[in-house]
Design a protein around this motif. Structure first.
Motif, PDB file in Angstrom:
ATOM      1  N   VAL A  90     -12.808  24.830  42.257  1.00 25.61           N
ATOM      2  CA  VAL A  90     -12.568  26.266  42.384  1.00 25.61           C
ATOM      3  C   VAL A  90     -11.344  26.657  41.562  1.00 25.61           C
ATOM      4  O   VAL A  90     -11.324  27.702  40.886  1.00 25.61           O
ATOM      5  N   GLU A  91     -10.312  25.807  41.604  1.00 27.26           N
ATOM      6  CA  GLU A  91      -9.101  26.082  40.827  1.00 27.26           C
ATOM      7  C   GLU A  91      -9.417  26.177  39.345  1.00 27.26           C
ATOM      8  O   GLU A  91      -8.964  27.096  38.653  1.00 27.26           O
ATOM      9  N   ALA A  92     -10.171  25.202  38.828  1.00 28.40           N
ATOM     10  CA  ALA A  92     -10.486  25.186  37.397  1.00 28.40           C
ATOM     11  C   ALA A  92     -11.340  26.388  37.022  1.00 28.40           C
ATOM     12  O   ALA A  92     -11.123  27.026  35.979  1.00 28.40           O
ATOM     13  N   TRP A  93     -12.336  26.724  37.850  1.00 24.60           N
ATOM     14  CA  TRP A  93     -13.202  27.871  37.574  1.00 24.60           C
ATOM     15  C   TRP A  93     -12.389  29.151  37.518  1.00 24.60           C
ATOM     16  O   TRP A  93     -12.555  29.968  36.585  1.00 24.60           O
ATOM     17  N   ALA A  94     -11.517  29.349  38.506  1.00 26.57           N
ATOM     18  CA  ALA A  94     -10.709  30.570  38.547  1.00 26.57           C
ATOM     19  C   ALA A  94      -9.747  30.624  37.364  1.00 26.57           C
ATOM     20  O   ALA A  94      -9.552  31.681  36.750  1.00 26.57           O
ATOM     21  N   ASP A 180      -0.901  35.341  49.015  1.00 25.17           N
ATOM     22  CA  ASP A 180      -2.245  34.776  48.882  1.00 25.17           C
ATOM     23  C   ASP A 180      -2.465  33.751  49.991  1.00 25.17           C
ATOM     24  O   ASP A 180      -1.754  32.744  50.071  1.00 25.17           O
ATOM     25  N   ASP A 181      -3.449  34.012  50.865  1.00 21.18           N
ATOM     26  CA  ASP A 181      -3.698  33.110  51.980  1.00 21.18           C
ATOM     27  C   ASP A 181      -4.149  31.725  51.520  1.00 21.18           C
ATOM     28  O   ASP A 181      -3.986  30.734  52.236  1.00 21.18           O
ATOM     29  N   SER A 182      -4.695  31.619  50.310  1.00 22.18           N
ATOM     30  CA  SER A 182      -5.137  30.309  49.829  1.00 22.18           C
ATOM     31  C   SER A 182      -3.966  29.386  49.500  1.00 22.18           C
ATOM     32  O   SER A 182      -4.161  28.181  49.302  1.00 22.18           O
ATOM     33  N   ASN A 183      -2.737  29.947  49.426  1.00 24.11           N
ATOM     34  CA  ASN A 183      -1.568  29.107  49.136  1.00 24.11           C
ATOM     35  C   ASN A 183      -1.293  28.092  50.242  1.00 24.11           C
ATOM     36  O   ASN A 183      -0.543  27.143  50.037  1.00 24.11           O
ATOM     37  N   GLY A 184      -1.883  28.300  51.403  1.00 30.04           N
ATOM     38  CA  GLY A 184      -1.704  27.345  52.495  1.00 30.04           C
ATOM     39  C   GLY A 184      -2.837  26.341  52.614  1.00 30.04           C
ATOM     40  O   GLY A 184      -2.829  25.509  53.540  1.00 30.04           O
ATOM     41  N   ASP A 185      -3.792  26.395  51.700  1.00 25.07           N
ATOM     42  CA  ASP A 185      -4.956  25.505  51.757  1.00 25.07           C
ATOM     43  C   ASP A 185      -4.613  24.180  51.073  1.00 25.07           C
ATOM     44  O   ASP A 185      -4.478  24.114  49.845  1.00 25.07           O
ATOM     45  N   ARG A 186      -4.518  23.120  51.877  1.00 24.96           N
ATOM     46  CA  ARG A 186      -4.112  21.823  51.344  1.00 24.96           C
ATOM     47  C   ARG A 186      -5.230  21.111  50.566  1.00 24.96           C
ATOM     48  O   ARG A 186      -5.017  20.011  50.068  1.00 24.96           O
ATOM     49  N   ARG A 187      -6.394  21.717  50.468  1.00 25.53           N
ATOM     50  CA  ARG A 187      -7.443  21.109  49.643  1.00 25.53           C
ATOM     51  C   ARG A 187      -7.075  21.170  48.165  1.00 25.53           C
ATOM     52  O   ARG A 187      -7.573  20.396  47.362  1.00 25.53           O
ATOM     53  N   PHE A 188      -6.221  22.119  47.814  1.00 27.98           N
ATOM     54  CA  PHE A 188      -5.824  22.278  46.418  1.00 27.98           C
ATOM     55  C   PHE A 188      -4.577  21.439  46.144  1.00 27.98           C
ATOM     56  O   PHE A 188      -3.596  21.465  46.897  1.00 27.98           O
ATOM     57  N   ALA A 189      -4.623  20.695  45.039  1.00 27.89           N
ATOM     58  CA  ALA A 189      -3.564  19.723  44.741  1.00 27.89           C
ATOM     59  C   ALA A 189      -2.188  20.368  44.659  1.00 27.89           C
ATOM     60  O   ALA A 189      -1.201  19.827  45.183  1.00 27.89           O
ATOM     61  N   ARG A 190      -2.092  21.516  43.997  1.00 28.31           N
ATOM     62  CA  ARG A 190      -0.774  22.138  43.848  1.00 28.31           C
ATOM     63  C   ARG A 190      -0.227  22.577  45.202  1.00 28.31           C
ATOM     64  O   ARG A 190       0.988  22.459  45.454  1.00 28.31           O
ATOM     65  N   ASN A 191      -1.083  23.082  46.080  1.00 28.71           N
ATOM     66  CA  ASN A 191      -0.622  23.473  47.413  1.00 28.71           C
ATOM     67  C   ASN A 191      -0.142  22.258  48.197  1.00 28.71           C
ATOM     68  O   ASN A 191       0.875  22.318  48.908  1.00 28.71           O
ATOM     69  N   GLN A 192      -0.871  21.148  48.092  1.00 32.91           N
ATOM     70  CA  GLN A 192      -0.463  19.931  48.793  1.00 32.91           C
ATOM     71  C   GLN A 192       0.901  19.459  48.307  1.00 32.91           C
ATOM     72  O   GLN A 192       1.750  19.034  49.103  1.00 32.91           O
ATOM     73  N   LEU A 193       1.102  19.558  47.005  1.00 33.67           N
ATOM     74  CA  LEU A 193       2.401  19.174  46.451  1.00 33.67           C
ATOM     75  C   LEU A 193       3.503  20.092  46.971  1.00 33.67           C
ATOM     76  O   LEU A 193       4.570  19.626  47.391  1.00 33.67           O
ATOM     77  N   ARG A 194       3.255  21.397  46.966  1.00 32.08           N
ATOM     78  CA  ARG A 194       4.265  22.355  47.395  1.00 32.08           C
ATOM     79  C   ARG A 194       4.598  22.224  48.882  1.00 32.08           C
ATOM     80  O   ARG A 194       5.762  22.300  49.286  1.00 32.08           O
ATOM     81  N   LEU A 195       3.561  22.025  49.694  1.00 35.50           N
ATOM     82  CA  LEU A 195       3.764  22.036  51.138  1.00 35.50           C
ATOM     83  C   LEU A 195       4.230  20.701  51.696  1.00 35.50           C
ATOM     84  O   LEU A 195       5.048  20.662  52.642  1.00 35.50           O
ATOM     85  N   ASP A 196       3.718  19.590  51.148  1.00 39.36           N
ATOM     86  CA  ASP A 196       3.974  18.279  51.758  1.00 39.36           C
ATOM     87  C   ASP A 196       4.961  17.410  50.988  1.00 39.36           C
ATOM     88  O   ASP A 196       5.660  16.596  51.573  1.00 39.36           O
TER      89      ASP A 196
END
Length: 439
Positions: A90-94, A180-196
């Motif tokens: 989804v990230e790449a498509w967007a 953006d509510d998707s910023n909390g979705d840990r399925r996305f690599a960048r979000n996982q990096l930012r959050l964890d």
């Protein structure tokens, strides 16, 4: 805002900001509008991409409209159509859809300077993610501060600014922005990096953001040096006939790999996989072939040649005029005729003015020299050592007689008389490309 040696092609008094409605782009849009008069900018456009992925997308667009109305600037919205294919990120498509849409919006509105709100933290995160993916120098170089693509300058004026500086600016100006509510979705690599990962990394190494961003700048310098060296080497190694393998072998391993990678990118338009580079460096042998993006690679007479996959069946027969010197592209055949005056063997100019171009139909014969016998095209190719992948080129006829066969050359029965004005004729299976195009 941005400088470059590349000449401006649009009105320099008009710029655009990629505006999502989030914190960073809101700050950049407001700062750009405020500084426009002293920068001699008459119009600032806000380009908003409606991805259609979130239930809040319409509300975000409405928020952006209110923000632009308050700033006195124009909001231009593009709605992405379609959806990610099965298995596609989804990230790449967007990201790909967003980049294509922004470029189209720039062209439509006569803008050649597009401002993006990436900052130093974004750059540091990009380097970390690319490193974890095993990227090379191009990936580790992260995002360029300025990049011209297809006549548009993509500029990141805040790339060296820390995230905290932007947060402080937003608070100081009392700016409203969306989350953006998707910023909390840990399925996305960048979000996982930012959050964890980032909180612990920053706690252990407070200078991490600045240091990683600096490392990306060093990598970009190294990338530019690689590109310059590749361009220098390919001036002598690359040509319409392919890549000179003996010359490539004379270079050091690192330099040869660098030149090969750049040449492959110029042929296919995409970065070459590391696995293909390794195979080519270890498996090169006479008449070998390797599949690659958009076609196949072939070793042929000491050169590496890229043969593009035919996009469609060969076009029907057609009349062509090759009676004047120059390059005569044949897009339907993925190649070009090269016609040049000659005092050696060639075809009479008058005969070249009225030719029929068509594919093989069967039964054609070819005579290699005035003293040899005419042979079927298949046998003639076998005797001449023409590989199978070069035998599918176009044929030229004059009055029903074969004049030229791709891979073989001029039929001896069509050679001009000694006192007749004549031209040499060559078929270039792949249209000539620049020796190197920076990715």
């Amino acid at each position: 805002m941005a400088g470059s040696a590349t000449p401006r092609t649009a009105d320099p008094r008009r710029v655009a900001v990629a505006f999502s409605g989030g914190r960073d782009s809101t700050a950049l849009l407001q700062a750009t509008v405020r500084s426009a008069p002293e920068a001699s900018i008459d119009e600032v456009l806000a380009f908003h991409i409606h991805h259609g992925l979130s239930a809040h997308a319409d509300a975000w667009q409405a928020h952006c409209e209110r923000q632009c109305e308050a700033l006195g600037t124009t909001l231009v919205t593009h709605y992405l159509s379609g959806k990610p294919a099965k298995g596609e990120s989804v990230e790449a498509w967007a990201r790909e859809g967003r980049h294509a849409a922004l470029a189209a919006m720039c062209r439509e509105h006569g803008v050649d300077l597009l401002l993006l709100a990436h900052h130093r933290r974004d750059q540091a995160e990009t380097l970390l993610l690319q490193g974890l993916r095993g990227a090379g120098v191009a990936g580790l170089a992260g995002m360029p501060q300025l990049q011209w693509r297809d006549g548009i300058c993509w500029a990141r004026p805040w790339l060296r600014q820390p995230r905290e500086a932007i947060e402080a600016y937003v608070a100081e100006q009392g700016l409203s922005h969306v989350e953006d509510d998707s910023n909390g979705d840990r399925r996305f690599a960048r979000n996982q990096l930012r959050l964890d990962v980032w909180p612990s990394l920053n706690a252990a190494f407070p200078q991490a953001e600045a240091s990683l961003a600096q490392a990306a700048e060093w990598s970009r310098e190294a990338l530019e040096l690689q590109r310059e060296m590749a361009a220098f080497d390919l001036q002598s190694l690359a040509g319409a006939g392919g890549l000179d393998l003996a010359g490539l072998a004379a270079l050091s391993d690192a330099r040869a790999t660098n030149a090969l990678r750049a040449w492959l990118h110029a042929q296919t338009g995409q970065p070459a996989p590391a696995s293909l580079i390794r195979r080519l460096r270890t498996e090169l042998r006479p008449n070998a072939s390797w599949p690659c993006v958009g076609g196949q690679l072939h070793e042929y007479r000491g050169r590496l040649v890229f043969a593009a996959t035919a996009a469609a069946p060969h076009p029907p027969s057609q009349l062509v005029n090759l009676g004047f010197a120059g390059r005569h592209p044949q897009p339907g055949w993925n190649g070009t005729w090269l016609v040049e005056p000659t005092e050696g063997e060639g075809v009479g100019v008058t005969r070249l003015q009225d030719l029929t171009l068509r594919a093989r139909e069967g039964g054609e014969t070819f005579q290699r020299s005035p003293k040899s016998a005419a042979r079927s095209l298949k046998k003639a190719c076998q005797e001449a050592g023409v590989p199978a992948w070069l035998r599918d080129g176009p044929l030229l006829f004059s009055g029903g007689q074969l004049v030229f066969a791709a891979g073989l050359g001029i039929d001896a029965r069509m050679l001009a008389a000694a006192d007749e004005p004549r031209m040499s004729l060559r078929w270039l299976p792949v249209e000539s490309k620049a020796p190197f195009t920076a990715p």
